[in-house]
Scaffold this motif. Structure first.
Motif, PDB file in Angstrom:
ATOM      1  N   VAL A 112      34.336 -38.116  25.778  1.00  0.00           N
ATOM      2  CA  VAL A 112      34.030 -38.815  27.029  1.00  0.00           C
ATOM      3  C   VAL A 112      32.905 -38.069  27.741  1.00  0.00           C
ATOM      4  O   VAL A 112      32.985 -36.863  27.932  1.00  0.00           O
ATOM      5  N   SER A 122      35.086 -43.513  33.934  1.00  0.00           N
ATOM      6  CA  SER A 122      34.565 -43.174  32.607  1.00  0.00           C
ATOM      7  C   SER A 122      35.705 -42.957  31.612  1.00  0.00           C
ATOM      8  O   SER A 122      35.650 -43.408  30.462  1.00  0.00           O
ATOM      9  N   VAL A 123      36.735 -42.262  32.065  1.00  0.00           N
ATOM     10  CA  VAL A 123      37.882 -41.982  31.210  1.00  0.00           C
ATOM     11  C   VAL A 123      38.653 -43.262  30.913  1.00  0.00           C
ATOM     12  O   VAL A 123      39.096 -43.504  29.781  1.00  0.00           O
ATOM     13  N   ALA A 160      36.888 -45.270  28.228  1.00  0.00           N
ATOM     14  CA  ALA A 160      37.097 -44.695  26.899  1.00  0.00           C
ATOM     15  C   ALA A 160      38.518 -44.971  26.410  1.00  0.00           C
ATOM     16  O   ALA A 160      38.737 -45.282  25.227  1.00  0.00           O
TER      17      ALA A 160
END
Length: 274
Positions: free
Chosen positions: A53, A76-77, A80
């Motif tokens: 990530v 962002s996490v 992913a």
């Protein structure tokens, strides 16, 4: 004499073993996915799909990092995680420092799909040997001011790394401004305030997080002392254990014990399927 043949007894095929879950790797504040290379290599060798990530605002300019918030980082996490679930069905997560906090936030939001957590150098307090003694008391007051939020905190020796050769490589990359390889040369108080906001968001939620966790921490962590992993282990609602490391500082995924961190992480993730 007639020999009668016996009918073959049908044997049910064994169910195929489930493939290993995808491993999400989350770097630290001002850091880079390169920090997690040793974990990525070991996880891939064990058959895990690896999903590094890159957090929003990272690996670019200082302005990019200063403009990002903990909610951007968590987004962002989340992205992913969603992609890994769509492709592989199950995930486990390993995170360093800020990445460990984000791993906990992900498990809090997705308890059904996050199967395990490896939490490296998680900072609940800034009380490591490299931090001035009054920092835990004064830093929140400083970050509440405009000057404090705009202040540049420049990365300095030992950069969280005990090994002198690796420390020199990291320092050279920061001097060149190579944030993709070496991480940010400086971060603003604004980013530290965002990390603290994430920490405060998580603290009351820790007892509800039941995902199994491996907490890995250096005895000589220069940023976060031993109270952080102990408090985390006591607060989490699920099974967990602390792995104490010697001969390394805060950046345990880069330092002298990186291979042990990788081995213990892969073994822990394998144990979850046993």
């Amino acid at each position: 004499m007639t020999i009668q043949s016996r009918a073959a007894i049908p044997v049910a095929p064994r169910p195929a073993a489930a493939p290993p879950p995808a491993v999400l790797l989350i770097h630290g504040l001002g850091g880079t996915p390169a920090e997690m290379h040793a974990i990525a290599r070991a996880a891939a060798a064990a058959g895990h799909p690896v999903v590094p990530v890159r957090l929003a605002g990272h690996c670019g300019s200082e302005a990019d990092l200063a403009a990002s918030t903990w909610r951007h980082w968590l987004a962002s996490v989340e992205a992913a995680h969603d992609a890994a679930i769509a492709a592989h069905g199950r995930v486990v997560v390993a995170g360093l420092c800020l990445g460990a906090l984000l791993a906990l936030a992900l498990a809090d939001r997705h308890p059904a799909t996050v199967r395990g957590l490896a939490l490296y150098s998680l900072p609940l307090r800034y009380d490591g040997w490299g931090v001035p003694p009054l920092t835990p008391l004064l830093l929140p007051l400083l970050l509440a001011t405009r000057w404090g939020r705009d202040h540049r905190f420049v990365a300095r020796d030992p950069f969280g790394v005990k090994d002198p050769r690796r420390r020199a490589v990291l320092a050279a990359g920061k001097r060149r401004g190579d944030s993709l390889a070496a991480g940010a040369a400086a971060i603003t108080g604004r980013s530290l305030a965002e990390l603290d906001a994430l920490r405060r968001h998580l603290l009351p939620r820790l007892p509800a997080i039941t995902t199994p966790a491996l907490i890995v921490h250096a005895v000589e962590d220069d940023i976060a002392g031993p109270r952080s992993p102990r408090a985390l282990a006591a607060a989490l609602g699920g099974p967990n254990r602390i792995l104490w490391l010697h001969d390394c500082y805060h950046m345990i995924t880069l330092d002298r014990q990186r291979d042990r961190v990788a081995r213990e992480t892969v073994a822990f993730f394998a144990s979850l399927a046993a």
